[in-house]
Write an enzyme that holds these catalytic residues in place. Structure first.
Site, PDB file in Angstrom:
ATOM      1  N   HIS A 116     -18.373  -2.791  10.889  1.00 32.14           N
ATOM      2  CA  HIS A 116     -17.509  -1.083  10.750  1.00 32.14           C
ATOM      3  C   HIS A 116     -17.942  -0.300  12.426  1.00 32.14           C
ATOM      4  CE1 HIS A 116     -16.114  -1.644   7.213  1.00 32.14           C
ATOM      5  NE2 HIS A 116     -17.659  -2.328   6.752  1.00 32.14           N
ATOM      6  N   PHE A 207     -24.726   6.817   2.049  1.00 30.03           N
ATOM      7  CA  PHE A 207     -24.241   6.899   2.981  1.00 30.03           C
ATOM      8  C   PHE A 207     -22.812   6.589   3.504  1.00 30.03           C
ATOM      9  CE2 PHE A 207     -22.080   2.349   3.656  1.00 30.03           C
ATOM     10  CZ  PHE A 207     -22.309   1.693   4.383  1.00 30.03           C
ATOM     11  N   GLU A 356     -16.670  -5.936  -3.840  1.00 31.44           N
ATOM     12  CA  GLU A 356     -17.870  -5.734  -3.947  1.00 31.44           C
ATOM     13  C   GLU A 356     -19.039  -5.295  -5.075  1.00 31.44           C
ATOM     14  OE1 GLU A 356     -20.854  -3.757  -0.252  1.00 31.44           O
ATOM     15  OE2 GLU A 356     -18.311  -3.344  -0.188  1.00 31.44           O
ATOM     16  N   HIS A 381     -16.656  -9.656   1.626  1.00 30.23           N
ATOM     17  CA  HIS A 381     -18.427  -9.514   0.496  1.00 30.23           C
ATOM     18  C   HIS A 381     -17.860 -10.566  -0.547  1.00 30.23           C
ATOM     19  CE1 HIS A 381     -19.912  -6.352   2.027  1.00 30.23           C
ATOM     20  NE2 HIS A 381     -19.120  -5.671   1.672  1.00 30.23           N
TER      21      HIS A 381
END
Length: 517
Positions: A116, A207, A356, A381
Site C-alpha cells: 500500500h 492501524f 482477510e 490475503h
C-alpha cells in the site's frame, strides 16, 4: 441340532480355514519401501517441486538447507527460540541477526504484488520527512491523542491555536527523543504487542490512526515525491525488481495553495518510476492499482468507480487494476457493491482483497465468493480460503493467484504462529500463490525479506528448499498485471540477477571449502 451340525461341517471343511486365516503383515523392508514411496509422492506435489536445480543451485541449496535446519532444530528442542512461533515484534532483532534471513535478503526475490502506497517506505523515511522545512505541529505525543501536522509557510489558521514549527518542538524535546516519538507514532511496533493489542479491533484502530496522522505529511507534494523515490530505492536494495502497489490517490498540496488531482498523482508516480528504471536497469518498474476505501456510501462509491474508468482510459498502461481496501470485518461487502462493480468495463482488472478474516460464514468471509465470481485476477490475503473447499478448487482450477502476506496476518492478529497459517497447506501443494509484504513500514519490516523468511522457515516443510524461494519469485512475475511483452523482459532481468547471485554464492561456498582443506 441340525443347525449346529451344519455349522460344525462348515468349520471343518478346507474352505473354512481360508475364511478365518489372518492376513500376513508386510516385511519391514516392504513397509519402508511403501513409506518412502508415499513421502516421495507427497513431496512431488509440493510448491516448487517441478523446478530442477542446476549444479550451482544445488551447491547453494545445500548451504541454504543447513541454515534452515539449524533454526528448525533449535526450535524443535526449545520452541520459544523458534522465531515463527512468536510475535514478529518480539523476535525482530533475532531475525535480523539470522544467517538464514541474511541469505534471503541477498537473494533476488522478484516482485511485490500486494503493498500500500503510504506504508511502503521505512519509518526512517518518515523521520527524515519531518526535517523538511515549513512543517508545523499541533498537540503532543500523548497516549490516544496523536499530534496533527501541516506544511505551511506561516502558522496554519485551521482549527484551534497551538500550532508550532516542528523544529521548535524537536529542539525543546531533543532530536533523539523527538525522532523516536515519530517512529512510534508511525508504526504498530510495541515491545509487548500482546498487551498493547488485545483484539483484532484494537490493532486495526491503531492501524487506521497511523494513516490518518501520516496523511498531512506525505500529501505535501515534495514529501510525496521524496517518499515514493525512497520506497523504490528500499525495495530495490531488498532485491525486489518490480512493484504493484495499491493506493487511494489523495489530493496533494504545496505551499503556494495549489492542489493536485488523482491524475496528477498518477503522472508523478509514472515519472518517478521511469526515472528510477533509467538509473537502475535491473529494475523492471512499478504499476499502480487504484484501491479506494470499501467503507463508503453509495454516492462516494460511484465517484470512485467513475475515477477508476477515467484512469483506465487515460493511464491504462500504469493503472492496471482496481480493488477496495480496509478492514473487512464490519465493513461493506463486495456483494453489496456487485451491481455497481458489474457496470465497470470488463477490461479493468479486479484484484480484490477477500477473506482477510478468521470468521467463517460471516459477511466478511463471504467476500471470497464474490471476488471469485467477479473474476478477480488475484486474491488479496485469502486467509479464509481454506474453509471453502469448492472455492479452493475453483481458485486453483482457474489459476487465480493468492497474495499471501505472512507478517501482516500475524501483526493484524489473524494468526499467532506461522506454522498454523492456512497458506502452510497451500505451500504443501502446487497452489498459485505469491508472498508479499502489505504494509512493511508499519511493522518495521524489510520491503519483502521478512515475509519471505517467515514463509520459508515457518510455513514450509523441512524438506522444502531453494525451489520454493525460486518459485515464489517466478510466480510474482507470472501473476503480475504487466503485459506479456513486459513480463518477458522482466523474466529475462530476473534470470540474469538470479544466475549472478547463484554463481557468486556457489563460488564463495567452494572457495570457503578449499580454504578449510
Amino acid at each position: 441340532m441340525l443347525l449346529a451340525c451344519c455349522l460344525l461341517s462348515l468349520l471343518t471343511t478346507p474352505e473354512a480355514h481360508t475364511i478365518i486365516e489372518r492376513p500376513t503383515r508386510q516385511s519391514p523392508d516392504d513397509y519402508k519401501y511403501q513409506r518412502s514411496l508415499l513421502t516421495l509422492q507427497e513431496a512431488d506435489q509440493g510448491f516448487g517441486s517441478s523446478i530442477v536445480l542446476t549444479a550451482n543451485e544445488s551447491i547453494v541449496n545445500n548451504q541454504l538447507m543447513e541454515l534452515k535446519i539449524d533454526e528448525l532444530s533449535l526450535g524443535y528442542i526449545d520452541p520459544y527460540k523458534f522465531s515463527p512461533a512468536r510475535h514478529f515484534f518480539e523476535v525482530l532483532d533475532q531475525i535480523n541477526r539470522s544467517p538464514l534471513f541474511q541469505f534471503i535478503r541477498a537473494m533476488p526475490k522478484g516482485a511485490v504484488l500486494h503493498a500500500h502506497d503510504t506504508a511502503l517506505a521505512s519509518t526512517e523515511v518518515i523521520v527524515n520527512a519531518t526535517y523538511f522545512t515549513d512543517l508545523w505541529q499541533r498537540g503532543n505525543f500523548t497516549e490516544g491523542h496523536d499530534p496533527e501536522f501541516r506544511f505551511s509557510r506561516s502558522k496554519p489558521t485551521t482549527g484551534d491555536a497551538g500550532w508550532e514549527p516542528v523544529s521548535t518542538v524537536r529542539n525543546r524535546m531533543g532530536a533523539e527523543r523527538y525522532d523516536e516519538q515519530i517512529r512510534r507514532l508511525f508504526s504498530l511496533y510495541e515491545e509487548d504487542p500482546q498487551r498493547a493489542y488485545r483484539s483484532i479491533n484494537d490493532v486495526w484502530n491503531r492501524f487506521s490512526r497511523i494513516f490518518l496522522a501520516l496523511n498531512p505529511i506525505v500529501t505535501y507534494k515534495p514529501v510525496w515525491e521524496h517518499y515514493f523515490r525512497e520506497a523504490l530505492r528500499e525495495f530495490y536494495e531488498d532485491n525486489v525488481m518490480y512493484l504493484e502497489f495499491r493506493g487511494l490517490l489523495p489530493t496533494l498540496y504545496d505551499l503556494d495553495g495549489n492542489t493536485y488531482t488523482p491524475e496528477d498523482v498518477v503522472e508523478i508516480y509514472r515519472t518517478i518510476t521511469e526515472e528510477f528504471k533509467v538509473a537502475h536497469p535491473r529494475f523492471a518498474g512499478a504499476k499502480f492499482i487504484y484501491a479506494p476505501m470499501r467503507i463508503a456510501d453509495d454516492q462516494t462509491v460511484d465517484q470512485y468507480l467513475k475515477l477508476a474508468e477515467r484512469l483506465h482510459r487515460q493511464y491504462g498502461d500504469y493503472v492496471v487494476g482496481f480493488d477496495l481496501v480496509g478492514q473487512e470485518d464490519g465493513s461493506r461487502t463486495l456483494y453489496e457493491l456487485v451491481p455497481k462493480l458489474l457496470n465497470l468495463p470488463a477490461s479493468i482488472n479486479f484484484v480484490f482483497h477477500a477473506g482477510e478474516t478468521n470468521w467463517h460464514g460471516m459477511p466478511s468471509d463471504d467476500n471470497l465468493f464474490d471476488a471469485v465470481l467477479l473474476g478477480t485476477k488475484r486474491i488479496g490475503h485469502g486467509y479464509a480460503l481454506l474453509k471453502h473447499p469448492v472455492l479452493l478448487k475453483m481458485v486453483k482450477d482457474q489459476d487465480i493467484c493468492v497474495e499471501i502476506n505472512p507478517v501482516s496476518n500475524q501483526v493484524l492478529k489473524l494468526v499467532a504462529d506461522y506454522r498454523n497459517h492456512p497458506a502452510a497447506i497451500l505451500l504443501a501443494s502446487n497452489f498459485p500463490l505469491v508472498v508479499s509484504s502489505d504494509d512493511p513500514s508499519f511493522w518495521r519490516a524489510a520491503p519483502l525479506s521478512h515475509d519471505f523468511y517467515m514463509a520459508f522457515l515457518g510455513m514450509t516443510g523441512v524438506y522444502q528448499d531453494l525451489r520454493v524461494l525460486k518459485q515464489l519469485a517466478l510466480n510474482s512475475l507470472r501473476y503480475s498485471l504487466m503485459n506479456e511483452q513486459d513480463k518477458r523482459a522482466a523474466e529475462a532481468i530476473f534470470d540474469r540477477s538470479w544466475n549472478d547471485f547463484i554463481d557468486a554464492k556457489a563460488a564463495q561456498i567452494l572457495a570457503e571449502k578449499r580454504n578449510e582443506v
